[in-house]
Design an enzyme around this catalytic site. Structure first.
Site, mmCIF file in Angstrom:
data_model
loop_
_atom_site.group_PDB
_atom_site.id
_atom_site.type_symbol
_atom_site.label_atom_id
_atom_site.label_comp_id
_atom_site.label_asym_id
_atom_site.label_seq_id
_atom_site.Cartn_x
_atom_site.Cartn_y
_atom_site.Cartn_z
ATOM 1 N N GLY A 184 -4.288 10.350 88.727
ATOM 2 C CA GLY A 184 -3.512 10.494 89.947
ATOM 3 C C GLY A 184 -4.304 10.301 91.225
ATOM 4 C CB SER A 185 -7.879 10.696 91.939
ATOM 5 O OG SER A 185 -8.834 10.216 92.858
#
Length: 448
Positions: A246-247
């Protein structure tokens, strides 16, 4: 003659003054009085729509973001490559230190001191932000273990940037003597870096203007997982990549790898919510305990944008993603620093307190998002790409950030240039599908 728009009290400006002296470059200095609004005058905004200092104009080429200027001067006017070596690994460490300075060390100063100094309604010192300073110095102290210089076995541009920052902490009264590696490096750098005297003069000027009688906390002033596949086209390199899907910074690195045709031997999931980044085995490779982190045959590197540049320089043969032309590269660097220090930072400042600390939305932070998109919209005027006439690392980094805003629900359709660029970048950027899958993973924080 190089026109240099600056103020002596500014740490970023002072770093460039020191480097110019080291290079023997003469600057045509033009003071920009921020308090008088010089930076908002049409003639300055025409040069730099972000209306920041320092700004450098070399002929018809304008550049801002101090660390991008440092690299440009070293590459364009250095008699050799000593201050910014051509070796990709040495260069990667220097880039890391520059991003560390912008995003961690100097930023910790901004978080703690600026609200007390510059906001219309002066705020009291925040102890939590003071802890950020301590953490930043602890990380810097670890990076300097066994090192005389910040990023190599000799003086580089990283020392200039960090020296300007640390000297600002000193004149502000922050006691970093307990960080012995930092203290030793600082005393050595003061003696070796040309232009130190003027840098300190600027520090004292800053103290006189802003620091007198300011009460500050603790200080008294005097006046493996989601993706896994074997490496290819990487000269038999063995690369481990520590990440979270998700980063945005992690996604930017993955798209870069896709763009140059390499894949990581191991994608190792770091569950930051579970504290994986604090485990001893991870701290051994990254004492700053951040993601993403790349380990390439024992060479450890973090800060996503430094990793992106390293991958292209090491494995992207003659890649247009980060070309050899100094001015083209300088524009890409400027956009990378813009992404880290303005665009992505506005996302983190607004959304992260809501996601991770369950705080209410902050209207002032939302305005910073709007300002960042307004500026990006200006930079993209008449441009198909973020920093040139083809896809570069600037597009990939900014795409990862803008897609995070997209999945967060921020409506940027009103910024026509951004919306147009975004639709094109999604089609052209290798690894977009992987990036979007990571965005949808990140969206779970908003859904919950």
């Amino acid at each position: 003659m190089l026109d240099f728009y600056y103020m002596l009290y500014s740490a970023p400006c002072r770093s460039i003054l020191m480097l110019a002296q080291a290079l023997g470059v003469e600057l045509n200095r033009k003071q920009v009085y921020l308090d008088a609004g010089d930076h908002l005058k049409p003639e300055f905004v025409k040069i730099n729509p972000q209306h920041t200092i320092p700004t450098l104009v070399d002929g018809d080429f304008a550049l801002w973001e101090s660390r991008a200027i440092l690299l440009y001067l070293a590459e364009m006017y250095g008699k050799d490559d000593a201050l910014y070596p051509k070796d990709p690994k040495r260069r990667a460490l220097i880039n890391h230190r520059l991003f560390f300075d912008l995003g961690t060390l100097y930023q910790s100063y901004v978080y703690y001191y600026y609200p007390q100094l510059f906001e219309d309604v002066k705020k009291s010192a925040d102890p939590d932000n003071f802890k950020r300073i301590d953490a930043a110095f602890a990380a810097f102290n670890s990076l300097l273990e066994g090192q005389k210089y910040a990023a190599a076995d000799s003086l580089t541009v990283a020392d200039f940037a960090l020296l300007a920052t640390v000297s600002t902490f000193e004149v502000t009264g922050y006691d970093f003597s307990k960080y012995t590696n930092v203290a030793n490096w600082y005393e050595s750098a003061k003696k070796e870096v040309p232009g130190w005297e003027e840098n300190w003069e600027g520090c004292l000027y800053y103290k006189k203007l802003y620091l007198s009688q300011l009460p500050v906390y603790g200080i008294v002033f005097e006046h493996r997982s989601w993706l896994s596949c074997p490496a290819k086209n990487a000269e038999n390199s063995i690369m481990d990549f520590y990440y979270r899907p998700g980063s945005a910074p992690c996604r930017a690195v993955i798209m870069t790898a896709k763009a140059i045709g390499i894949e990581f031997n191991n994608l190792i999931l770091i569950n930051t919510r579970a504290g994986d980044q604090f485990k001893p085995e991870y701290l051994k490779i990254n004492p700053q305990h951040t993601i993403p982190t790349l380990v390439d045959k024992g060479f450890s590197l973090w800060e996503s944008r430094a990793i992106m540049v390293y991958l292209v320089e090491q494995y992207g043969k003659d890649s247009t993603l980060y070309p050899n032309d100094v001015q083209k590269r300088a524009l890409i660097n400027q956009r990378l620093y813009f992404d880290m220090g303005t665009l992505y930072k506005s996302f983190a400042d607004y959304y992260y307190p809501q996601i991770f600390r369950k705080q209410a939305p902050n209207a002032e932070c939302y305005k910073k998002i709007e300002a960042a998109f307004e500026l990006l919209n200006t930079l993209l005027e008449g441009q198909s790409y973020a920093a040139g006439d083809c896809l570069t690392l600037a597009d990939i980094s900014i795409l990862a950030s803008v897609s995070s805003f997209d999945v967060a629900g921020f409506d940027f359709k009103g910024y026509g240039n951004v919306a147009r660029w975004y639709e094109q970048a999604k089609l052209e950027t290798p690894g977009w599908d992987v990036n979007w899958a990571g965005c949808l993973e990140f969206r779970k924080y908003f859904d919950s």
